[in-house]
Design a protein around this motif. Structure first.
Motif, PDB file in Angstrom:
ATOM      1  N   PHE A   1      38.285  39.527  54.764  1.00  0.00           N
ATOM      2  CA  PHE A   1      38.312  38.493  53.741  1.00  0.00           C
ATOM      3  C   PHE A   1      37.750  39.050  52.429  1.00  0.00           C
ATOM      4  O   PHE A   1      36.957  39.991  52.436  1.00  0.00           O
ATOM      5  CB  PHE A   1      37.429  37.303  54.142  1.00  0.00           C
TER       6      PHE A   1
ATOM      7  N   TYR B   1      35.598  37.266  49.346  1.00  0.00           N
ATOM      8  CA  TYR B   1      34.944  36.103  48.783  1.00  0.00           C
ATOM      9  C   TYR B   1      34.580  36.429  47.334  1.00  0.00           C
ATOM     10  O   TYR B   1      34.309  37.584  46.989  1.00  0.00           O
ATOM     11  CB  TYR B   1      33.675  35.745  49.562  1.00  0.00           C
TER      12      TYR B   1
ATOM     13  N   ARG C   1      29.277  28.728  43.291  1.00  0.00           N
ATOM     14  CA  ARG C   1      28.940  29.173  44.629  1.00  0.00           C
ATOM     15  C   ARG C   1      29.950  30.193  45.149  1.00  0.00           C
ATOM     16  O   ARG C   1      31.061  30.326  44.629  1.00  0.00           O
ATOM     17  CB  ARG C   1      28.872  27.973  45.569  1.00  0.00           C
ATOM     18  N   LEU C   2      29.556  30.893  46.166  1.00  0.00           N
ATOM     19  CA  LEU C   2      30.431  31.842  46.843  1.00  0.00           C
ATOM     20  C   LEU C   2      31.598  31.091  47.493  1.00  0.00           C
ATOM     21  O   LEU C   2      31.394  30.066  48.149  1.00  0.00           O
ATOM     22  CB  LEU C   2      29.622  32.580  47.901  1.00  0.00           C
TER      23      LEU C   2
ATOM     24  N   LEU D   1      35.850  31.460  49.221  1.00  0.00           N
ATOM     25  CA  LEU D   1      36.887  32.331  49.747  1.00  0.00           C
ATOM     26  C   LEU D   1      37.963  32.579  48.692  1.00  0.00           C
ATOM     27  O   LEU D   1      38.435  31.645  48.046  1.00  0.00           O
ATOM     28  CB  LEU D   1      37.523  31.702  50.980  1.00  0.00           C
TER      29      LEU D   1
ATOM     30  N   ARG E   1      42.372  35.951  52.539  1.00  0.00           N
ATOM     31  CA  ARG E   1      42.155  36.546  53.853  1.00  0.00           C
ATOM     32  C   ARG E   1      43.395  37.351  54.236  1.00  0.00           C
ATOM     33  O   ARG E   1      44.507  37.007  53.826  1.00  0.00           O
ATOM     34  CB  ARG E   1      41.875  35.469  54.896  1.00  0.00           C
TER      35      ARG E   1
ATOM     36  N   TYR F   1      32.941  39.949  47.063  1.00  0.00           N
ATOM     37  CA  TYR F   1      32.379  40.418  48.331  1.00  0.00           C
ATOM     38  C   TYR F   1      33.489  40.555  49.362  1.00  0.00           C
ATOM     39  O   TYR F   1      34.256  39.609  49.587  1.00  0.00           O
ATOM     40  CB  TYR F   1      31.344  39.434  48.873  1.00  0.00           C
TER      41      TYR F   1
ATOM     42  N   SER G   1      35.212  39.668  59.738  1.00  0.00           N
ATOM     43  CA  SER G   1      34.946  38.735  60.825  1.00  0.00           C
ATOM     44  C   SER G   1      35.101  39.484  62.141  1.00  0.00           C
ATOM     45  O   SER G   1      36.141  40.078  62.400  1.00  0.00           O
ATOM     46  CB  SER G   1      35.923  37.551  60.767  1.00  0.00           C
TER      47      SER G   1
ATOM     48  N   LEU H   1      30.413  36.696  60.201  1.00  0.00           N
ATOM     49  CA  LEU H   1      30.904  37.428  59.045  1.00  0.00           C
ATOM     50  C   LEU H   1      29.904  38.508  58.659  1.00  0.00           C
ATOM     51  O   LEU H   1      28.709  38.240  58.559  1.00  0.00           O
ATOM     52  CB  LEU H   1      31.100  36.481  57.860  1.00  0.00           C
TER      53      LEU H   1
ATOM     54  N   PHE I   1      29.103  41.007  55.560  1.00  0.00           N
ATOM     55  CA  PHE I   1      29.441  41.154  54.150  1.00  0.00           C
ATOM     56  C   PHE I   1      29.094  42.535  53.626  1.00  0.00           C
ATOM     57  O   PHE I   1      28.125  43.173  54.062  1.00  0.00           O
ATOM     58  CB  PHE I   1      28.675  40.113  53.317  1.00  0.00           C
TER      59      PHE I   1
ATOM     60  N   TYR J   1      22.103  32.567  55.411  1.00  0.00           N
ATOM     61  CA  TYR J   1      22.135  33.962  55.010  1.00  0.00           C
ATOM     62  C   TYR J   1      20.988  34.219  54.044  1.00  0.00           C
ATOM     63  O   TYR J   1      20.592  33.348  53.272  1.00  0.00           O
ATOM     64  CB  TYR J   1      23.447  34.294  54.297  1.00  0.00           C
TER      65      TYR J   1
ATOM     66  N   GLU K   1      23.635  43.166  50.404  1.00  0.00           N
ATOM     67  CA  GLU K   1      24.519  42.367  51.239  1.00  0.00           C
ATOM     68  C   GLU K   1      23.904  41.024  51.599  1.00  0.00           C
ATOM     69  O   GLU K   1      22.694  40.863  51.562  1.00  0.00           O
ATOM     70  CB  GLU K   1      24.829  43.100  52.552  1.00  0.00           C
ATOM     71  N   LEU K   2      24.772  40.106  51.971  1.00  0.00           N
ATOM     72  CA  LEU K   2      24.292  38.884  52.611  1.00  0.00           C
ATOM     73  C   LEU K   2      24.021  39.231  54.078  1.00  0.00           C
ATOM     74  O   LEU K   2      24.867  39.841  54.742  1.00  0.00           O
ATOM     75  CB  LEU K   2      25.358  37.793  52.577  1.00  0.00           C
TER      76      LEU K   2
ATOM     77  N   ARG L   1      37.185  32.058  65.076  1.00  0.00           N
ATOM     78  CA  ARG L   1      37.023  33.269  64.294  1.00  0.00           C
ATOM     79  C   ARG L   1      37.950  33.245  63.092  1.00  0.00           C
ATOM     80  O   ARG L   1      39.114  32.864  63.202  1.00  0.00           O
ATOM     81  CB  ARG L   1      37.344  34.480  65.176  1.00  0.00           C
ATOM     82  N   GLY L   2      37.413  33.665  61.975  1.00  0.00           N
ATOM     83  CA  GLY L   2      38.254  33.796  60.801  1.00  0.00           C
ATOM     84  C   GLY L   2      38.459  32.534  60.011  1.00  0.00           C
ATOM     85  O   GLY L   2      39.211  32.533  59.036  1.00  0.00           O
TER      86      GLY L   2
ATOM     87  N   GLU M   1      37.459  29.691  57.331  1.00  0.00           N
ATOM     88  CA  GLU M   1      36.783  29.820  56.056  1.00  0.00           C
ATOM     89  C   GLU M   1      35.364  29.299  56.146  1.00  0.00           C
ATOM     90  O   GLU M   1      35.111  28.229  56.693  1.00  0.00           O
ATOM     91  CB  GLU M   1      37.546  29.039  54.989  1.00  0.00           C
ATOM     92  N   ALA M   2      34.426  30.064  55.611  1.00  0.00           N
ATOM     93  CA  ALA M   2      33.041  29.629  55.507  1.00  0.00           C
ATOM     94  C   ALA M   2      32.838  29.024  54.126  1.00  0.00           C
ATOM     95  O   ALA M   2      33.242  29.598  53.120  1.00  0.00           O
ATOM     96  CB  ALA M   2      32.100  30.804  55.721  1.00  0.00           C
TER      97      ALA M   2
ATOM     98  N   PHE N   1      30.123  27.715  51.349  1.00  0.00           N
ATOM     99  CA  PHE N   1      28.741  28.011  50.998  1.00  0.00           C
ATOM    100  C   PHE N   1      28.154  26.965  50.085  1.00  0.00           C
ATOM    101  O   PHE N   1      28.846  26.371  49.247  1.00  0.00           O
ATOM    102  CB  PHE N   1      28.655  29.378  50.304  1.00  0.00           C
ATOM    103  N   GLY N   2      26.831  26.774  50.228  1.00  0.00           N
ATOM    104  CA  GLY N   2      26.096  25.978  49.273  1.00  0.00           C
ATOM    105  C   GLY N   2      25.764  26.793  48.040  1.00  0.00           C
ATOM    106  O   GLY N   2      26.124  27.975  47.938  1.00  0.00           O
ATOM    107  N   GLN N   3      25.079  26.161  47.097  1.00  0.00           N
ATOM    108  CA  GLN N   3      24.740  26.828  45.841  1.00  0.00           C
ATOM    109  C   GLN N   3      23.620  27.836  45.996  1.00  0.00           C
ATOM    110  O   GLN N   3      23.404  28.671  45.125  1.00  0.00           O
ATOM    111  CB  GLN N   3      24.337  25.783  44.790  1.00  0.00           C
TER     112      GLN N   3
END
Lengths: 110, 113
Positions: free
Chosen positions: A34, A36, A43-44, A46, A49, A86, A90, A98, A100, B35, B42-43, B98-99, B101-102, B104-106
């Motif tokens: 992916f 990102y 925010r981060l 997507l 992919r 980034y 996965s 994930l 990164f 994270y 990296e995260l 798996r795979g 989409e994640a 994210f918060g701020q």
């Protein structure tokens, strides 16, 4: 070992120039990759992919298993592309694990 | 609107204090994650949760703890903050599989002085 490497911390280009953000991975299983993106003060999120094989905002990325790479490309950069990018891998697990890379900052100058 | 929220956005706190970073999502996701990210790095996954009453340690060892009493809420707690805890903490959520989409918060930028 499972690892994602983005060799460039900063990539600086002029508007209209081609862009390639490099990503290499290390993983013995079947990879899912992916990209990102994080725009300034956002925010981060997507971007794309590899399984979708789609172009988002003019960006494409092809998974090359032989070279274990997933480079992000755009033929003509725009100023609004400036952001942190980034690459993420996965891996097979019981959850959406994930891994990164450290990220590459893309700066597009007018 | 479906979203994932983190509070506070910024926190400066003294050594030894107990802190809780809040994370809530209204997206109906079962999986949630924390994270940690140092500047230019990296995260790293420090905690994740499959669902209510399920929490696991991530790849990066952390002195923080988490709880998941409700599906939508996944707070992170540091019992005694130290300067080494100074970092950015990102909460994320996703559907199972798996795979997927994640989201994210701020993020919360924590500084321990």
């Amino acid at each position: 070992a499972q690892r994602v490497t983005q060799p460039e911390k900063l990539l600086s280009v002029f508007k209209g120039a081609p862009v390639e953000l490099k990503c290499n991975y290390s993983y013995s299983g079947s990879p899912e990759l992916f990209w990102y993106v994080q725009y300034s003060r956002q925010r981060l999120q997507l971007l794309l992919r590899h399984i979708s094989r789609e172009s988002i905002k003019g960006f494409t990325a092809d998974l090359n298993k032989g070279e274990t790479s997933f480079h992000l490309k755009k033929p003509f950069a725009q100023e609004e592309d400036s952001a942190m990018y980034y690459c993420a891998l996965s891996v097979e697990s019981g959850y959406n694990k994930l891994i990164f890379g450290a990220g590459t900052r893309l700066a597009v100058h007018p | 609107e479906a979203d994932i929220y983190q509070t506070p956005r910024y926190l400066v706190i003294g050594t030894g204090k107990k802190i809780t970073l809040e994370c809530s999502q209204t997206m109906g996701h079962d999986k949630m994650y924390w994270y940690q990210q140092d500047p230019g790095m990296e995260l790293h996954l420090i905690h994740y949760s499959y669902g209510v009453n399920s929490t696991e340690k991530g790849d990066l060892s952390s002195e923080s703890t988490v709880s998941r009493i409700r599906t939508e809420h996944f707070p992170l707690t540091l019992e005694s903050a130290r300067p080494s805890h100074t970092s950015q903490y990102l909460c994320a959520s996703s559907y199972t599989g798996r795979g997927t989409e994640a989201f994210f918060g701020q993020g919360t930028r924590l500084t321990v002085v």
